[in-house]
Motif scaffolding. Structure first.
Motif, PDB file in Angstrom:
ATOM      1  N   THR A  67      -4.301   2.472   7.674  1.00 25.33           N
ATOM      2  CA  THR A  67      -5.321   2.673   8.693  1.00 25.33           C
ATOM      3  C   THR A  67      -4.866   1.968   9.974  1.00 25.33           C
ATOM      4  N   ASP A  68      -5.584   2.216  11.066  1.00 22.50           N
ATOM      5  CA  ASP A  68      -5.246   1.556  12.326  1.00 22.50           C
ATOM      6  C   ASP A  68      -5.336   0.036  12.190  1.00 22.50           C
ATOM      7  N   ASP A  69      -6.362  -0.438  11.501  1.00 18.28           N
ATOM      8  CA  ASP A  69      -6.539  -1.887  11.317  1.00 18.28           C
ATOM      9  C   ASP A  69      -5.411  -2.474  10.463  1.00 18.28           C
ATOM     10  N   GLU A  70      -5.011  -1.735   9.429  1.00 17.84           N
ATOM     11  CA  GLU A  70      -3.926  -2.219   8.567  1.00 17.84           C
ATOM     12  C   GLU A  70      -2.596  -2.228   9.310  1.00 17.84           C
ATOM     13  N   TYR A  71      -2.381  -1.222  10.126  1.00 13.69           N
ATOM     14  CA  TYR A  71      -1.137  -1.177  10.911  1.00 13.69           C
ATOM     15  C   TYR A  71      -1.104  -2.323  11.917  1.00 13.69           C
ATOM     16  N   GLN A  77      -0.901   6.068   3.564  1.00  8.16           N
ATOM     17  CA  GLN A  77      -0.820   5.832   4.997  1.00  8.16           C
ATOM     18  C   GLN A  77      -1.762   4.698   5.390  1.00  8.16           C
ATOM     19  N   LYS A 120       0.829  -1.201   0.000  1.00 10.74           N
ATOM     20  CA  LYS A 120       0.000   0.000   0.000  1.00 10.74           C
ATOM     21  C   LYS A 120       0.867   1.256   0.000  1.00 10.74           C
TER      22      LYS A 120
END
Length: 424
Positions: A299-303, A297, A294
Motif C-alpha cells: 500500500t502507499d503507507d507501506e511503501y 503489492q 509481504k
C-alpha cells in the motif's frame, strides 16, 4: 580511479548505542532495554566504588549484552521469566560475534557468562575477577530491568514503593546462589534512591555516556578494516530481523568490491565499497517485518515505510562514521540518475561513481536473490530489467556494462554461490 585518500574510522562509542537500538528493532516489546541495563549496571558499579574505567565498561556491556539474541523465542524466554532457562545459546552466540570483532573482543568473556549463576561463575577457573564481577553485574542489572518492567507503575508512570520492595526481596532471595551477594547488597541500596529511578530515561542515559573515555580507551576510533569488522557484526544482528536482508547486504558488499576492482578503483576504494555494501540497508532494522516479507503489492503507507529505511540508514551511519564518503555511497542506493529515486531525489550531477555502483549492485542482487515470497530471477531476465532501467536514464550504464561483461561471476556472487576465480 582514485578518490581523496580517506582514513575511514568508526566511532566505537556511538557503535555501542547503535547496537542497542538495533537490538530494540529486532523484537523487544520493551524498547531501550539495553540503555536501561547499561544505566542500572553503571549506577550500581559507581555505588560499589568501582573504578571509573570498570564502571564505564559495565555501561558498555549493558548496551550490547543481548547481541547474541537471534530468535523471538529467545526474547520471549528473557522477557517472561525472572530466572530464564535456556539462555546459553544467545550468550555463546554473543561471545562468538564479539570475539570475531577485534574492536569489541574485550567484551566477549563477560557476555559469555552474563546469565551464569554466581555459584557456578565464582568457581570457573581462568576468568579474571573483573570479568566475573562484570558478568554478575550485567546479569543482575538485566533482571532488575525485567522486574521493574513487569510491575505496574503508578498513575504518573513512576515505579511504586511496593514495586521497589518487591524487586529488592526477589534479589535478596537469590543472593549467594544466582546473584553475587555483595552486588545485591549495593543494588538494593540503590533501589531506595529516588534519583536513581527518576534518572532512568533515554536523554539522561545518552548524556551520561558522553562523559566516558576509559571504556573506549584507544578504541574510540578505528581504521577501515576494523570498521568492516564492526559492519560485519551489524550484519549478523540484522540477520535476527531478516535472514534474506542479511544475505542481501553481504552479497551486495562482495559484488560492489568485485565491480569496483573491474572498473579500476583503487584497492582502498574497493574496500570502502565493500563496507558501503555491508551497511547500506542498516535502516531496515526499523522497518516492520510484516512489510519486509509481504508477498503482495505494498500500500502507499507501506511503501512509505520502505522508503524511510534509506533515511534511517543515513542517520545511523552519520552517528558512527564521521564525515565519510561511505555514508553517501551507502545511503544513496535508492537514488536514481533522473531524480526519480528516494529519499532525496538526487540527480546524476549529485551522484558520484561509487554511489551509482552501489545502486546498480543493489538492484542486481535484489532481483537475483530468492526471497521468502518469490524465487530469484534468472540472469538473463535480471539483465533485461537492468538494461531497461539504464535506457530509461535511472541507472549507470558503465556499471551495467561491467556487470554484463562479467555476468557469470557477478551472478555467482549475487546468489551466494562459491566464488570461482576467472580464468587467467
Amino acid at each position: 580511479m582514485e578518490f581523496p585518500k580517506e582514513d575511514v574510522c568508526v566511532d566505537m562509542h556511538r557503535v555501542l548505542f547503535e547496537i542497542a537500538y538495533a537490538l530494540d528493532a529486532v523484537g523487544y516489546d520493551e524498547i531501550y532495554h539495553g540503555h536501561r541495563v547499561a544505566y542500572i549496571a553503571y549506577s550500581c558499579a559507581m555505588r560499589m566504588g568501582w573504578s571509573e574505567e570498570k564502571a564505564h565498561k559495565a555501561f558498555a556491556l549493558g548496551l550490547i549484552h543481548d547481541c547474541g539474541v537471534s530468535e523471538n523465542s529467545e526474547l520471549d524466554v528473557l522477557l517472561t521469566s525472572f530466572i530464564p532457562q535456556e539462555t546459553q545459546r544467545h550468550c555463546i552466540k554473543g561471545y562468538e560475534l564479539l570475539q570475531a570483532c577485534e574492536p569489541l573482543n574485550h567484551f566477549a568473556i563477560p557476555i559469555l557468562y552474563h546469565h551464569t549463576d554466581w555459584r557456578q561463575l565464582s568457581e570457573i577457573p581462568d576468568i579474571s575477577d573483573d570479568d566475573k564481577q562484570l558478568s554478575a553485574l550485567i546479569f543482575l542489572a538485566d533482571r532488575v530491568d525485567y522486574l521493574q518492567c513487569s510491575r505496574p507503575y503508578d498513575s504518573y508512570g513512576n515505579v511504586t514503593s511496593e514495586s521497589k520492595r518487591y524487586i529488592a526481596a526477589e534479589l535478596s532471595a537469590n543472593a549467594g546462589t544466582i546473584f553475587n551477594p555483595s552486588i545485591v547488597e549495593s543494588m538494593n541500596e540503590l533501589l531506595t534512591c529516588d534519583d536513581f529511578w527518576f534518572s532512568m530515561e533515554l536523554r539522561h542515559i545518552e548524556n551520561l555516556s558522553s562523559q566516558f573515555v576509559h571504556a573506549f580507551a584507544n578504541r574510540s576510533q578505528t581504521g577501515l578494516e576494523e570498521s568492516i569488522c564492526v559492519a560485519e557484526l551489524f550484519a549478523q544482528i540484522v540477520d535476527a530481523k531478516s535472514s534474506f536482508t542479511y544475505q542481501h547486504s553481504n552479497h551486495v558488499a562482495r559484488l560492489a568490491e568485485y565491480l569496483a576492482g573491474k572498473l579500476g578503483y583503487s584497492p582502498q576504494t574497493c574496500r570502502m565499497l565493500y563496507l558501503a555494501g555491508l551497511i547500506h540497508d542498516i535502516g531496515k532494522l526499523k522497518t516492520p517485518s510484516s512489510i519486509l516479507h509481504k508477498p503482495d503489492q505494498l500500500t502507499d503507507d507501506e511503501y512509505c515505510c520502505i522508503k524511510r529505511h534509506a533515511t534511517d540508514s543515513r542517520h545511523a551511519l552519520e552517528n558512527m562514521f564521521k564525515d565519510s564518503l561511505v555514508i553517501d555511497w551507502a545511503a544513496n542506493h535508492h537514488e536514481r540518475l533522473d531524480g526519480s529515486g528516494y529519499p532525496l531525489g538526487l540527480t546524476a550531477k549529485q551522484l558520484d561513481g561509487p554511489s551509482r555502483l552501489v545502486a546498480v549492485t543493489d538492484v542486481f542482487q535484489a532481483l537475483t536473490q530468492s526471497r521468502p515470497y518469490r524465487a530469484g530471477l534468472s540472469l538473463e531476465k535480471t539483465l533485461r530489467i537492468l538494461e531497461e532501467l539504464v535506457d530509461d536514464g535511472k541507472l549507470d550504464r558503465q556499471v551495467f556494462d561491467c556487470i554484463s561483461a562479467n555476468r557469470e561471476v557477478c551472478y555467482r556472487i549475487s546468489t551466494g554461490c562459491e566464488y570461482l576465480a576467472e580464468p587467467a
